[in-house]
Write a protein that holds these residues in place. Sequence first.
Motif, PDB file in Angstrom:
ATOM      1  N   THR A 101       0.827  -1.142   0.177  1.00  0.00           N
ATOM      2  CA  THR A 101       0.006   0.009  -0.189  1.00  0.00           C
ATOM      3  C   THR A 101       0.781   1.320   0.062  1.00  0.00           C
ATOM      4  OG1 THR A 101      -1.665  -1.354   1.124  1.00  0.00           O
ATOM      5  CG2 THR A 101      -1.791   1.226   1.115  1.00  0.00           C
ATOM      6  N   ILE A 102       1.869   1.157   0.885  1.00  0.00           N
ATOM      7  CA  ILE A 102       3.016   2.455   0.914  1.00  0.00           C
ATOM      8  C   ILE A 102       3.603   2.548  -0.573  1.00  0.00           C
ATOM      9  CG2 ILE A 102       5.065   3.155   1.692  1.00  0.00           C
ATOM     10  CD1 ILE A 102       4.229   2.332   4.394  1.00  0.00           C
ATOM     11  N   MET A 103       3.959   1.344  -1.189  1.00  0.00           N
ATOM     12  CA  MET A 103       4.487   1.498  -2.514  1.00  0.00           C
ATOM     13  C   MET A 103       3.544   2.157  -3.491  1.00  0.00           C
ATOM     14  SD  MET A 103       7.032  -1.608  -3.153  1.00  0.00           S
ATOM     15  CE  MET A 103       6.213  -2.897  -1.794  1.00  0.00           C
ATOM     16  N   VAL A 104       2.246   1.613  -3.372  1.00  0.00           N
ATOM     17  CA  VAL A 104       1.247   1.918  -4.414  1.00  0.00           C
ATOM     18  C   VAL A 104       0.920   3.809  -3.950  1.00  0.00           C
ATOM     19  CG1 VAL A 104      -1.106   1.952  -4.793  1.00  0.00           C
ATOM     20  CG2 VAL A 104       0.202  -0.209  -4.589  1.00  0.00           C
ATOM     21  N   TYR A 168      -5.097   1.433   3.897  1.00  0.00           N
ATOM     22  CA  TYR A 168      -5.645   0.549   2.991  1.00  0.00           C
ATOM     23  C   TYR A 168      -6.760   1.116   2.117  1.00  0.00           C
ATOM     24  CZ  TYR A 168      -2.871  -3.126   5.626  1.00  0.00           C
ATOM     25  OH  TYR A 168      -1.839  -3.831   6.060  1.00  0.00           O
ATOM     26  N   ILE A 169      -7.622   1.819   2.814  1.00  0.00           N
ATOM     27  CA  ILE A 169      -8.840   2.588   2.167  1.00  0.00           C
ATOM     28  C   ILE A 169      -8.129   3.526   1.289  1.00  0.00           C
ATOM     29  CG2 ILE A 169     -10.763   3.972   2.541  1.00  0.00           C
ATOM     30  CD1 ILE A 169     -11.562   2.372   5.242  1.00  0.00           C
ATOM     31  N   ALA A 170      -7.376   4.230   1.749  1.00  0.00           N
ATOM     32  CA  ALA A 170      -6.526   5.405   1.032  1.00  0.00           C
ATOM     33  C   ALA A 170      -6.036   4.588  -0.100  1.00  0.00           C
ATOM     34  CB  ALA A 170      -5.373   5.913   1.943  1.00  0.00           C
ATOM     35  N   GLY A 171      -5.269   3.527   0.220  1.00  0.00           N
ATOM     36  CA  GLY A 171      -4.600   2.774  -1.209  1.00  0.00           C
ATOM     37  C   GLY A 171      -5.757   2.547  -2.141  1.00  0.00           C
ATOM     38  N   VAL A 172      -6.941   2.140  -1.709  1.00  0.00           N
ATOM     39  CA  VAL A 172      -7.982   1.703  -2.721  1.00  0.00           C
ATOM     40  C   VAL A 172      -8.233   2.898  -3.623  1.00  0.00           C
ATOM     41  CG1 VAL A 172     -10.255   0.964  -3.223  1.00  0.00           C
ATOM     42  CG2 VAL A 172      -8.657  -0.281  -1.488  1.00  0.00           C
TER      43      VAL A 172
END
Length: 192
Positions: A101-104, A168-172
Amino acid sequence: MSLNIPNLLTLFRIAAIPIIVVVYFSGIKYLNWYCVIIFSLAGISDALDGYLARKWQQTSKLGAFLDPVADKLLVATMLMLVATNTDVKEAMQSEFWFAVTIMVIIGREITVSALREWMAELGKRANVAVSTVGKFKTGIQMVAIGCLLFQENFIGLPILLIGEILLYIAGVLTVWSMTIYLTAAYRAVRSD
């Protein structure tokens, strides 16, 4: 160079980054509180600088350049801080998804910055203006980072877990907003 209040708020956001890093690694008592307070002030300055620039008609080329740079530097640095903290990594429900997620998120920031630059060269920067999804993503992402910096439970709430879930929500939302930008850019280029 126009150093109006909105631009000074943006410069504060950049100056806050090394301060947070120093405090984060200082080992002082209550460092998590200090980090979150400084980070929160930087986040508030992010919302305030653009608002004031528009309200007071003080938009400038310097501000238009510095604002996204400050945002990306702040987010990327804070994510790197928490990603390299072994206590945070070990507390995650999934170290793998945390790292991905951090990488994304960081990858999206670089991609969208490059895309905006390219579209500006083509005279189509308006096609990749900030979307509502992007703004929502930024808000959730900032709260997530604040929770991850804080790390401790607070009034019985598992702040670190809340931060992980919000990340994770921010990642999506990151993937969703990047898709919006890439689609808009593709349509703008294809129409030529």
